[in-house]
Design a protein around this motif. Sequence first.
Motif, PDB file in Angstrom:
ATOM      1  N   GLY A   1      20.375 -12.705 -15.720  1.00 51.41           N
ATOM      2  CA  GLY A   1      19.900 -12.278 -14.399  1.00 51.41           C
ATOM      3  C   GLY A   1      20.387 -10.894 -14.021  1.00 51.41           C
ATOM      4  N   ASP A   2      19.831 -10.396 -12.930  1.00 50.24           N
ATOM      5  CA  ASP A   2      20.249  -9.110 -12.389  1.00 50.24           C
ATOM      6  C   ASP A   2      21.158  -9.420 -11.202  1.00 50.24           C
ATOM      7  N   LYS A   3      22.472  -9.197 -11.418  1.00 49.29           N
ATOM      8  CA  LYS A   3      23.460  -9.587 -10.400  1.00 49.29           C
ATOM      9  C   LYS A   3      23.208  -8.912  -9.054  1.00 49.29           C
ATOM     10  N   PHE A   4      22.874  -7.626  -9.113  1.00 50.96           N
ATOM     11  CA  PHE A   4      22.678  -6.863  -7.875  1.00 50.96           C
ATOM     12  C   PHE A   4      21.562  -7.478  -7.027  1.00 50.96           C
TER      13      PHE A   4
ATOM     14  N   HIS B   1      13.052 -13.641 -11.988  1.00 47.68           N
ATOM     15  CA  HIS B   1      13.993 -14.432 -12.799  1.00 47.68           C
ATOM     16  C   HIS B   1      13.323 -15.690 -13.364  1.00 47.68           C
ATOM     17  N   HIS B   2      11.989 -15.716 -13.305  1.00 51.70           N
ATOM     18  CA  HIS B   2      11.209 -16.873 -13.776  1.00 51.70           C
ATOM     19  C   HIS B   2      11.656 -18.147 -13.075  1.00 51.70           C
TER      20      HIS B   2
ATOM     21  N   TYR C   1       6.547  -3.644  -8.246  1.00 51.81           N
ATOM     22  CA  TYR C   1       5.808  -2.727  -9.125  1.00 51.81           C
ATOM     23  C   TYR C   1       6.679  -1.925 -10.084  1.00 51.81           C
ATOM     24  N   ARG C   2       8.017  -2.066  -9.978  1.00 52.33           N
ATOM     25  CA  ARG C   2       8.857  -1.306 -10.913  1.00 52.33           C
ATOM     26  C   ARG C   2       9.856  -2.254 -11.572  1.00 52.33           C
ATOM     27  N   PRO C   3       9.366  -3.051 -12.527  1.00 48.96           N
ATOM     28  CA  PRO C   3      10.258  -4.048 -13.133  1.00 48.96           C
ATOM     29  C   PRO C   3      11.504  -3.426 -13.766  1.00 48.96           C
ATOM     30  N   GLU C   4      11.441  -2.110 -14.052  1.00 48.85           N
ATOM     31  CA  GLU C   4      12.601  -1.480 -14.706  1.00 48.85           C
ATOM     32  C   GLU C   4      13.818  -1.386 -13.766  1.00 48.85           C
ATOM     33  N   VAL C   5      13.614  -1.663 -12.454  1.00 49.97           N
ATOM     34  CA  VAL C   5      14.787  -1.626 -11.547  1.00 49.97           C
ATOM     35  C   VAL C   5      15.704  -2.836 -11.796  1.00 49.97           C
ATOM     36  N   PHE C   6      15.190  -3.834 -12.511  1.00 52.62           N
ATOM     37  CA  PHE C   6      16.016  -5.014 -12.802  1.00 52.62           C
ATOM     38  C   PHE C   6      16.848  -4.772 -14.054  1.00 52.62           C
TER      39      PHE C   6
END
Length: 234
Positions: A123-126, A211-212, A76-81
């Motif tokens: 991508g989001d490495k974390f 990441h689709h 619900y919080r896409p901004e964490v990516f």
Amino acid sequence: MISRLEGSFKYIAEFSSHVAHELKTPLAIIKGETEVAMRKERNIEEYKILNRANLEEVERMLKIINDLLLLTSLDYRPEVFKFERFDLVEFLKDIYEQSKVLASQKDIAVILDMPDDGGHINGDKFHLRRLFFNLIDNAIKFTPKNGKIDIILKKKDKKAMISISDTGIGMPDECLPKIFNRFYRVDRMDKNIEHGSGLGLNIVQSIVKMHHGAIQATSHLNKGSTFIVTIPLL
Ligand code: ADP
């Protein structure tokens, strides 16, 4: 619309009952152990044992709560990516080095197989690290001593395919469609097999979706399992 709403209410009710059930077991253990301990005077050693047992249960509950908070933020919080372009070969080398250390505790060999040019992804490495370590932690957990884990990167049709295979205990076919469900755990005959909260693969799936990408699992009982993560290349 009404049937969609009904579906959501049913989901919330089932979800709350699941969470309550998951937290109830460790709390009941802590309560029971503490009540037994209080029945008479105990020595320091006995209190230490009780404290250690209670701490384990508290840690189990904290893990469930942290995993649930993570899932809420993933969904619900896409901004964490925080997406960035990066080289998959470098990224997987790091994961491989750390996996070797984790697996060495059970004398499990880790093999890495990649092309020289593995390509780049956005991508989001974390979170991707979290994804791969969830898979690798499972591979280690469900593979007996002296087993093997393969991390393989292939490029196909503008996609990166990263597979994590193990030579572990595997899963029965009928469980495979359910393993990505929240709180699902494979019921094992051998009660010595340590089990978690059943949230790990659901977290993996949420990160893959952001990441689709896609994830597929295959497994053979007593032979091993393979998880293939597919992510679009840049
Ligand atoms: P848990 O945290 O309980 O391990 P997961 O969501 O990570 O939950 O996994 C769900 C179930 O899938 C587990 O109960 C486990 O039995 C099965 N599983 C996952 N990975 C593997 C694997 N590599 N080998 C065998 N079983 C696995």
